[in-house]
Enzyme design. Structure first.
Site, PDB file in Angstrom:
ATOM      1  N   ASN A 160      -6.578  -1.147   0.754  1.00 43.39           N
ATOM      2  CA  ASN A 160      -6.427  -0.599   2.065  1.00 43.39           C
ATOM      3  C   ASN A 160      -7.503   0.370   2.480  1.00 43.39           C
ATOM      4  OD1 ASN A 160      -4.717   1.448   3.696  1.00 43.39           O
ATOM      5  ND2 ASN A 160      -3.432  -0.443   3.771  1.00 43.39           N
TER       6      ASN A 160
ATOM      7  N   ALA B 157       5.886  11.453   5.041  1.00 47.79           N
ATOM      8  CA  ALA B 157       4.653  11.926   5.637  1.00 47.79           C
ATOM      9  C   ALA B 157       3.547  12.325   4.675  1.00 47.79           C
ATOM     10  CB  ALA B 157       4.972  12.845   6.537  1.00 47.79           C
TER      11      ALA B 157
ATOM     12  N   ASN C  63       3.915  -1.707   9.271  1.00 46.28           N
ATOM     13  CA  ASN C  63       3.651  -0.301   8.667  1.00 46.28           C
ATOM     14  C   ASN C  63       5.203   0.320   9.000  1.00 46.28           C
ATOM     15  OD1 ASN C  63       2.794   1.917   7.408  1.00 46.28           O
ATOM     16  ND2 ASN C  63       0.669   1.521   7.956  1.00 46.28           N
ATOM     17  N   THR C  64       5.101   1.700   8.565  1.00 50.39           N
ATOM     18  CA  THR C  64       6.446   2.451   8.769  1.00 50.39           C
ATOM     19  C   THR C  64       6.610   2.679  10.329  1.00 50.39           C
ATOM     20  OG1 THR C  64       5.220   4.405   8.467  1.00 50.39           O
ATOM     21  CG2 THR C  64       6.495   3.404   6.489  1.00 50.39           C
TER      22      THR C  64
ATOM     23  N   SER D 175       0.846  -1.184   0.081  1.00 50.62           N
ATOM     24  CA  SER D 175       0.078  -0.101   0.097  1.00 50.62           C
ATOM     25  C   SER D 175       0.828   1.197   0.023  1.00 50.62           C
ATOM     26  CB  SER D 175      -0.936  -0.099   1.314  1.00 50.62           C
ATOM     27  OG  SER D 175      -1.669   0.973   1.308  1.00 50.62           O
TER      28      SER D 175
ATOM     29  N   CYS E 295      -1.171   4.078  10.153  1.00 47.08           N
ATOM     30  CA  CYS E 295      -0.454   5.034   9.399  1.00 47.08           C
ATOM     31  C   CYS E 295      -0.066   6.127  10.528  1.00 47.08           C
ATOM     32  CB  CYS E 295      -1.564   5.972   8.654  1.00 47.08           C
ATOM     33  SG  CYS E 295      -0.738   7.295   7.825  1.00 47.08           S
TER      34      CYS E 295
ATOM     35  N   THR F 117       8.944   0.113  -0.506  1.00 44.35           N
ATOM     36  CA  THR F 117       9.922   1.109  -1.036  1.00 44.35           C
ATOM     37  C   THR F 117      10.817   0.828  -2.071  1.00 44.35           C
ATOM     38  OG1 THR F 117       9.889   1.839   1.546  1.00 44.35           O
ATOM     39  CG2 THR F 117      11.932   2.467   0.079  1.00 44.35           C
TER      40      THR F 117
HETATM   41  C1  LIG Z   1       5.195   6.587   0.402  1.00 44.88           C
HETATM   42  C2  LIG Z   1       4.411   5.408   1.151  1.00 44.88           C
HETATM   43  C3  LIG Z   1       3.161   5.681   1.526  1.00 44.88           C
HETATM   44  C4  LIG Z   1       2.553   4.633   2.137  1.00 44.88           C
HETATM   45  N1  LIG Z   1       1.194   4.559   2.144  1.00 44.88           N
HETATM   46  C5  LIG Z   1       0.734   3.679   3.092  1.00 44.88           C
HETATM   47  C6  LIG Z   1      -0.897   3.566   3.120  1.00 44.88           C
HETATM   48  O1  LIG Z   1      -1.648   4.631   2.647  1.00 44.88           O
HETATM   49  N2  LIG Z   1      -1.452   2.622   3.773  1.00 44.88           N
HETATM   50  C7  LIG Z   1      -0.596   1.657   4.681  1.00 44.88           C
HETATM   51  O2  LIG Z   1      -1.130   0.840   5.185  1.00 44.88           O
HETATM   52  N3  LIG Z   1       0.498   1.633   4.375  1.00 44.88           N
HETATM   53  C8  LIG Z   1       1.354   2.759   3.534  1.00 44.88           C
HETATM   54  N4  LIG Z   1       2.606   2.767   3.487  1.00 44.88           N
HETATM   55  C9  LIG Z   1       3.497   1.687   4.216  1.00 44.88           C
HETATM   56  C10 LIG Z   1       4.084   0.450   3.249  1.00 44.88           C
HETATM   57  O3  LIG Z   1       2.914  -0.265   2.715  1.00 44.88           O
HETATM   58  C11 LIG Z   1       4.937  -0.502   4.040  1.00 44.88           C
HETATM   59  O4  LIG Z   1       4.083  -1.057   5.107  1.00 44.88           O
HETATM   60  C12 LIG Z   1       6.275   0.265   4.896  1.00 44.88           C
HETATM   61  O5  LIG Z   1       6.629   0.893   3.774  1.00 44.88           O
HETATM   62  C13 LIG Z   1       7.440  -0.954   5.136  1.00 44.88           C
HETATM   63  O6  LIG Z   1       7.355  -1.742   3.743  1.00 44.88           O
HETATM   64  P1  LIG Z   1       8.797  -1.171   2.862  1.00 44.88           P
HETATM   65  O7  LIG Z   1       9.978  -1.230   3.743  1.00 44.88           O
HETATM   66  O8  LIG Z   1       8.926  -2.516   1.805  1.00 44.88           O
HETATM   67  O9  LIG Z   1       8.376   0.093   2.101  1.00 44.88           O
HETATM   68  C14 LIG Z   1       3.261   3.664   2.927  1.00 44.88           C
HETATM   69  C15 LIG Z   1       4.734   3.686   2.777  1.00 44.88           C
HETATM   70  C16 LIG Z   1       5.303   4.525   1.910  1.00 44.88           C
HETATM   71  C17 LIG Z   1       6.858   4.453   1.504  1.00 44.88           C
END
Ligand SMILES: Cc1cc2nc3c(=O)[nH]c(=O)nc-3n(C[C@H](O)[C@H](O)[C@H](O)COP(=O)(O)O)c2cc1C
Length: 304
Positions: free
Chosen positions: A97, A67, A190-191, A18, A128, A264
């Site tokens: 989502n 953000a 999530n982040t 997502s 989030c 990412t």
């Molecule tokens: C730019 C960006 C936007 C994101 N938007 C959402 C979102 O709308 N909803 C959500 O549940 N997670 C969101 N995430 C989190 C990611 O889906 C994921 O959980 C997190 O980035 C960890 O995985 P990664 O290290 O592979 O990016 C977002 C991440 C990034 C980088």
């Protein structure tokens, strides 16, 4: 390469995460959508949202700080313009989502989505870190989480995946709460709540001041959280956090994930999800793994 996940049949355990894959359809000319297991849409709310003011993405050592603040087109526009063309790719599972500021808003989005075909499951975003209400406020408090998930499960006609926050003392405990309230599966993580400061200007680099850290920097922590959750709750896990290579995906599966998400990595290489699906297949062939599903939870622990 097939895996079954919470009632979904995936052609590959690789799913685009997502917020990093738009609404999927924007990627149709970049990624073979039927080579990946599916994707998760950007968080969808009842009304369109503009998100936070820029700057809202910063590069960090081995990662990325965002953000965005849940910018999205709103449920109506998603159903009218984004979802219909995806019917051209029936093997690609579309996971939506879902986000709300209140329990009522989460439920309204789910009820609206229930009315259409072409969606495989819902991923409830209770994690989030970039909005000042809703989101992580639900995911960080067991009582609020339990209430929201219970209501969402009753409202939902589809499998309900709860996306958990790493910004808590025990993700495994929150997974237990989600399962107890009826979640069919959990996504983690999530982040991570984080920040960046410009020493010259003495200002935060993000207009929101804090943001969510993702990418390779978080991988070892995310992996540990998947491992701990898999050991304490019997519920399918979608693992993620810094997956870049096929070996990263294998590690998450060994730790207990049934399938994984790639976020990412798609910012550095928009084809990352398909590259990983193909790479994981090659990895299995080279390592005599006949069924990728056999990797889930197959971690060898030292004898004590
Ligand atoms: C730019 C960006 C936007 C994101 N938007 C959402 C979102 O709308 N909803 C959500 O549940 N997670 C969101 N995430 C989190 C990611 O889906 C994921 O959980 C997190 O980035 C960890 O995985 P990664 O290290 O592979 O990016 C977002 C991440 C990034 C980088």
């Amino acid at each position: 390469m097939r895996v079954s996940f919470a009632g979904l049949e995936l052609v590959s355990p690789i799913i685009a995460a997502s917020g990093t894959f738009g609404y999927g359809i924007e990627f149709e000319e970049i990624v073979s959508l039927e080579r990946i297991g599916g994707f998760v849409t950007k968080g969808i709310s009842m009304e369109p949202m503009a998100g936070n003011a820029p700057p809202r993405i910063i590069q960090t050592a081995s990662g990325m700080l965002n953000a965005i603040g849940l910018q999205n087109v709103g449920v109506q526009d998603f159903l009218e313009r984004k979802l219909p063309p995806l019917r051209r790719y029936p093997r690609c599972q579309v996971i939506v989502n879902v986000f709300g500021y209140t329990v009522g808003e989460y439920l309204s989005v789910i009820q609206r989505l229930n009315q259409v075909e072409g969606i495989a499951a819902y991923e409830l975003n209770v994690s989030c870190p970039n909005v000042h209400a809703g989101g992580m406020a639900f995911g960080a408090d067991p009582g609020s989480l339990e209430y929201l998930v219970r209501r969402a499960k009753i409202a939902s006609t589809r499998p309900l995946i709860v996306k958990l926050s790493p910004n808590v003392t025990s993700v495994a405990h929150m997974a237990k709460v989600a399962k107890g309230a009826g979640a069919d599966a959990v996504s983690l993580v999530n982040t991570f709540l984080a920040m960046s400061i410009d020493s010259q200007t003495r200002r935060p680099r993000l207009s929101n001041i804090t943001g969510g850290l993702s990418g390779p920097a978080i991988k070892p922590i995310a992996l540990r959280m998947v491992y701990e959750t898999a050991r304490s709750v019997n519920i399918p896990i979608l693992g993620m956090g810094g997956i870049i290579t096929p070996e990263d995906a294998v590690e998450f599966m060994l730790a207990g994930a049934t399938a994984v998400q790639v976020g990412t990595a798609s910012y550095a290489d928009p084809r990352a999800s398909e590259r990983l699906a193909r790479g994981l297949e090659s990895w299995c062939r080279s390592n005599q793994v006949e069924r990728v599903a056999s990797l889930t939870g197959a971690l060898e622990l030292p004898r004590t």
